[in-house]
Design a protein around this motif. Structure first.
Motif, PDB file in Angstrom:
ATOM      1  N   ALA A 280     -11.498 -41.317 -15.893  1.00  0.00           N
ATOM      2  CA  ALA A 280     -11.239 -41.766 -16.920  1.00  0.00           C
ATOM      3  C   ALA A 280     -10.919 -42.825 -17.037  1.00  0.00           C
ATOM      4  O   ALA A 280     -11.134 -44.134 -17.952  1.00  0.00           O
ATOM      5  CB  ALA A 280     -11.180 -40.008 -17.644  1.00  0.00           C
ATOM      6  N   GLU A 281      -9.961 -42.770 -16.591  1.00  0.00           N
ATOM      7  CA  GLU A 281      -8.081 -43.708 -16.828  1.00  0.00           C
ATOM      8  C   GLU A 281      -8.957 -44.844 -16.004  1.00  0.00           C
ATOM      9  O   GLU A 281      -8.822 -46.138 -16.799  1.00  0.00           O
ATOM     10  CB  GLU A 281      -7.218 -43.532 -16.488  1.00  0.00           C
ATOM     11  N   ALA A 282      -9.627 -45.284 -14.987  1.00  0.00           N
ATOM     12  CA  ALA A 282      -9.815 -46.256 -14.767  1.00  0.00           C
ATOM     13  C   ALA A 282     -10.956 -47.106 -16.166  1.00  0.00           C
ATOM     14  O   ALA A 282     -11.191 -48.399 -16.430  1.00  0.00           O
ATOM     15  CB  ALA A 282     -10.208 -46.341 -13.921  1.00  0.00           C
ATOM     16  N   ALA A 283     -11.878 -46.737 -16.133  1.00  0.00           N
ATOM     17  CA  ALA A 283     -13.101 -46.777 -17.317  1.00  0.00           C
ATOM     18  C   ALA A 283     -12.163 -47.396 -18.466  1.00  0.00           C
ATOM     19  O   ALA A 283     -13.156 -48.595 -19.109  1.00  0.00           O
ATOM     20  CB  ALA A 283     -14.351 -46.138 -17.724  1.00  0.00           C
ATOM     21  N   LEU A 284     -11.012 -46.843 -19.117  1.00  0.00           N
ATOM     22  CA  LEU A 284     -10.499 -46.976 -20.401  1.00  0.00           C
ATOM     23  C   LEU A 284     -10.055 -48.312 -20.294  1.00  0.00           C
ATOM     24  O   LEU A 284      -9.855 -48.663 -21.276  1.00  0.00           O
ATOM     25  CB  LEU A 284      -9.220 -45.279 -20.849  1.00  0.00           C
ATOM     26  N   ALA A 285      -9.081 -48.074 -19.338  1.00  0.00           N
ATOM     27  CA  ALA A 285      -8.559 -49.705 -18.435  1.00  0.00           C
ATOM     28  C   ALA A 285      -9.304 -51.043 -18.870  1.00  0.00           C
ATOM     29  O   ALA A 285      -9.407 -51.479 -19.195  1.00  0.00           O
ATOM     30  CB  ALA A 285      -8.271 -49.172 -17.579  1.00  0.00           C
TER      31      ALA A 285
END
Ligand code: MG
Length: 338
Positions: A280-285
Motif C-alpha cells: 500500500a505505501e509503495a502504491a501511495l508513493a
C-alpha cells in the motif's frame, strides 16, 4: 466554412470532406489517421484491452474540461484499468444541425491536445449530422485499445481479504462541477472537474509496484457505487474509514447545501486500487508523485464476509465509530454527467 453546421456536412459528399479535412484532420493528424482508409491498420501486440463509452454531458463545457476532453480521458482511463497501456482511440461524432462551428472546433482542438498529452493516437473516426432537435449539440463516442502490461490483469473480481483500498485523490468534483455549470450555481464556482488521463499513473503502479488486484475509475455512481460493484464481483466486504476519504472543502459544503452525497458523485480523473496491504505505501508513493494523485489516500480494507455482513457489502465507519451500509446508487442522482 460557414459559421454553423449544415445538414449536408454529414452527407458523405464535398461538405463532409471539407469538415473532415479542415477540422478533424488538422487537429487529430497522425500517420495512421492520414491514410483515410476505411479502418486503421494498427501495430499492437496482444493480449489487448478494449473499451468504449458514449459522452452526452450537458452543458458541453464545464470548469476543468469539456465533452471532448472527457471523451478522451474516459476511454484512456477505462482501457488503463486493465493494467494496459492505451495506444489507439477511435472517435464517432453525432452532431446537431446548426451547431456553432467555433464551439465544435474548440472541442476538437482540445481533444487533439488531450490525446497527445496522454500519448495516444486517434486513428479512425466518423461524423454524422442529424436534424435540429434530434440531439443536443453533440454526442461523442470513443473506443480505445491498449496492450495489457501484466498477467494477471487487474480485475473487479480479484479483490482479496486483507487488501488495502486506495483512492488516487479527492472525490465528487466532476459531478458537482457539471451540476454547478448546468444550473449556474454561483456557490459552486470553486469546484472544477478532475477530468484527467491516468494511464501514466497506472503504468507505474502495475510495473513498479506490481501485484495490483483491482483498478477501477469511479465514474458515474461515484466511489460508493464502484466499490459496491467490486465487492459484489469479488464476493468480499469493503470496510471504509469515512475520515480518510479525501474530499475538497468546496465539494463538502456544496453537497451539504444541495443535499447530495459526494460518495455517489461522478469522478473522471480518479482511480481505486486494491492491492496487498504490504504494497500500500509503495502504491501511495507512486500515486502522490503523479500530477493527478497528490491527494491519494488509503481509505479502507477488504474483509471476508462474516455474519452479519454479506458478500458484496460496502460498510462506512464514521469518525465516531458508527457504521452504515453504503448501497448502490438507486436511480440517477444527476443525469447526463458524462
Ligand atoms: Mg470505468
Amino acid at each position: 466554412m460557414t459559421k454553423t453546421l449544415l445538414l449536408d456536412c454529414g452527407s458523405g459528399g464535398r461538405a463532409s470532406q471539407r469538415l473532415i479535412n479542415e477540422l478533424f484532420l488538422s487537429h487529430f493528424d497522425n500517420p495512421v489517421l492520414r491514410t483515410l482508409d476505411d479502418a486503421a491498420k494498427l501495430d499492437i501486440k496482444g493480449p489487448i484491452a478494449m473499451g468504449t463509452d458514449g459522452y452526452t454531458v450537458a452543458p458541453p463545457f464545464f470548469p476543468g474540461g469539456n465533452i471532448g476532453t472527457l471523451a478522451i480521458h474516459g476511454t484512456v482511463n477505462d482501457v488503463s484499468m486493465l493494467g494496459a497501456r492505451p495506444r489507439y482511440l477511435t472517435c464517432s461524432f453525432i452532431l446537431e444541425e446548426g451547431l456553432d462551428l467555433e464551439l465544435l472546433e474548440r472541442i476538437v482542438a482540445s481533444m487533439g491536445e488531450a490525446a497527445r498529452n496522454a500519448g495516444v493516437l486517434i486513428v479512425s473516426g466518423d461524423t454524422k449530422v442529424v436534424p435540429r432537435g434530434m440531439c443536443d449539440k453533440l454526442f461523442i463516442t470513443t473506443a480505445g485499445v491498449g496492450e495489457i502490461l501484466v498477467d494477471p490483469a487487474p480485475s473487479g473480481s480479484s479483490a482479496r481479504p486483507g487488501d488495502a483500498i486506495l483512492v488516487s485523490g479527492a472525490v465528487g468534483d466532476h459531478g458537482l462541477a457539471v451540476l454547478g455549470q448546468r444550473d449556474s450555481l454561483s456557490f459552486l464556482q470553486g469546484v472544477e472537474s478532475d477530468s484527467a488521463a491516468l494511464n501514466r499513473m497506472v503504468e507505474r503502479l502495475v510495473l513498479e509496484v506490481g501485484d495490483i488486484h483491482v483498478l477501477r475509475d469511479p465514474t458515474r455512481g461515484g466511489l460508493a457505487t464502484t466499490l459496491n460493484e467490486i465487492a459484489g464481483q469479488s464476493g468480499v466486504v469493503c470496510m471504509l474509514e469515512e475520515e480518510h476519504i479525501p474530499l475538497h472543502d468546496a465539494v463538502r459544503s456544496g453537497c451539504d447545501v444541495l443535499g447530495l452525497d459526494p460518495l455517489y458523485l461522478a469522478n473522471e480523473g480518479k482511480l481505486l486500487c486494491f492491492l496487498p496491504e504490504e504494497k500500500a505505501e509503495a502504491a501511495l508513493a507512486v500515486m502522490r508523485s503523479d500530477p493527478h494523485g497528490g491527494e491519494a489516500a488509503r481509505i479502507g480494507t477488504v474483509y471476508a464476509p462474516e455474519a452479519p455482513s454479506r458478500p458484496g457489502q460496502v460498510i462506512l465507519k464514521t469518525p465516531i465509530g458508527g457504521k452504515r451500509l453504503l448501497s448502490m446508487l438507486e436511480g440517477d442522482q444527476l443525469p447526463r454527467i458524462c
